[in-house]
Design an enzyme around this catalytic site. Structure first.
Site, PDB file in Angstrom:
ATOM      1  N   SER A   1      48.060 -35.510  51.951  1.00  0.00           N
ATOM      2  CA  SER A   1      48.016 -34.371  51.756  1.00  0.00           C
ATOM      3  C   SER A   1      46.758 -33.704  52.474  1.00  0.00           C
ATOM      4  CB  SER A   1      47.743 -34.193  50.289  1.00  0.00           C
ATOM      5  OG  SER A   1      47.517 -33.010  49.831  1.00  0.00           O
TER       6      SER A   1
ATOM      7  N   TYR B   1      44.033 -35.727  42.323  1.00  0.00           N
ATOM      8  CA  TYR B   1      45.151 -35.905  43.131  1.00  0.00           C
ATOM      9  C   TYR B   1      44.727 -36.242  44.683  1.00  0.00           C
ATOM     10  CZ  TYR B   1      49.084 -34.176  46.070  1.00  0.00           C
ATOM     11  OH  TYR B   1      49.937 -34.044  47.236  1.00  0.00           O
TER      12      TYR B   1
END
Length: 342
Positions: free
Chosen positions: A130, A155
């Site tokens: 990501s 995350y």
């Protein structure tokens, strides 16, 4: 080669659905797995899955990545040769209240993917990282060579961990691995927790939208078809390791191991104000705005340097933000009129 079998994890997810459909259309056999969890509307996941299950080249298994025995059995019995690992617990805000979900799915689940790749001689493991790994980095555009030591959400920390875990397995067991740093993916059948979906729904219903950091945000929005195109181009490009890699001057975006990392973005960040204006234009309705400070775990801007990806694959994004938002709004109106979910 066209008959090779590719495992797609998170096949009922946003990117997983679009990728599985494209791979089937291209003549590949796709083995899809998903646990269909309720992080967001399961009906949307089932709708994606229903469209895939009518395809002759698609086969689905409902399992959790934590079930290592079932995962290994699926890979073995189906003769899987490549894996595209997209399943993950996503979202920044959710990680503030549900941290364990991220460790279970993104760390323990990913370990099982690495183990099954190791024991089944997988030719190429492609996994989703990501853009969030860039964290507090403010040097623009983000390059794979940049430091990623300062994640600002759990995350992001799990995604950086995935990159480290993948490199260690690539080095130890000679597993060809490619990591993909996705930049704000959007498009039809997108996730309901993402800004485009939330804004469209709220504007239609006459409810205010939450605009964080007083609107001073920029995002490198990347249309899902461009994401899928890049994955399809990378799948046959199996990393071999860089013979010129130098441990005295280590280059973060390559390795002596068969391991590579790529940014996948549009390479053109968009101001949040313009983003909202385009949604308003396509809906023919103005948004009511609830201006808020920066939310915890978020960053002010993202911007992808995609030189490495373009040099290897010839990839260049083709969908403008204007076209992409128009496509999404058209889909949203049609889907929620026929599905009667709202």
């Amino acid at each position: 080669m066209r008959e090779e079998k590719i495992l797609v994890t998170g096949a009922a997810g946003f990117i997983g659905y679009h990728l599985s459909k494209r791979l089937c259309d291209d003549g590949f056999q796709v083995i899809g797995i998903d646990n269909l969890n309720d992080y967001y509307d399961v009906t949307l996941k089932e709708s994606r899955l229903n469209q895939l299950e009518v395809l002759d080249r698609f086969q689905f298994y409902k399992i959790d990545l934590l079930d290592s025995d079932s995962l290994d059995q699926i890979v073995k019995t189906n003769g899987v040769t490549k894996i595209v690992h997209l399943a993950a617990q996503a979202g920044v805000r959710y990680s503030l209240d549900n941290p364990k979900a991220y460790i279970d799915s993104n760390i323990s689940g990913f370990l099982n993917i690495l183990e099954t790749s190791r024991h089944n001689s997988i030719e190429h493991l492609v996994f989703a990282s990501s853009s969030s790994v860039y964290g507090a980095n403010q040097k623009m555009p983000f390059s794979e060579k940049d430091n990623i030591d300062h994640p600002v959400s759990l995350y992001a920390a799990t995604k950086k961990s995935n990159e480290l875990m993948a490199h260690s397995y690539s080095s130890l067991f000679n597993i060809p691995v490619t990591g993909l740093r996705f930049f704000t993916v959007y498009g039809p059948y997108g996730r309901p927790d993402m800004a485009l979906f939330l804004f469209t729904k709220a504007i239609i219903e006459g409810k205010p939208i939450d605009v964080f950091n007083e609107g001073n945000l920029r995002r490198d929005f990347t249309y899902v078809d461009d994401i899928v195109e890049s994955i399809v181009r990378l799948l046959p490009n199996i990393p071999k390791g860089d013979a010129n890699w130098n441990g005295l001057e280590p280059n973060p975006d390559t390795s002596y191991a068969p391991y590579r990392i790529f940014n996948i973005g549009h390479n053109k960040p968009v101001e949040l104000g313009k983003f909202i204006e385009l949604i308003e234009m396509n809906l023919g309705k103005k948004a009511k705005k609830n201006m808020l400070p920066m939310q915890q775990g978020d960053v002010a801007a993202t911007y992808a340097n995609i030189d490495n990806l373009s040099a290897l694959t010839g990839y260049s994004p083709t969908t403008s933000i204007e076209e992409g938002i128009s496509n999404f709004v058209t889909w949203y109106k049609e889907y929620y009129r026929t599905e009667s979910v709202l």
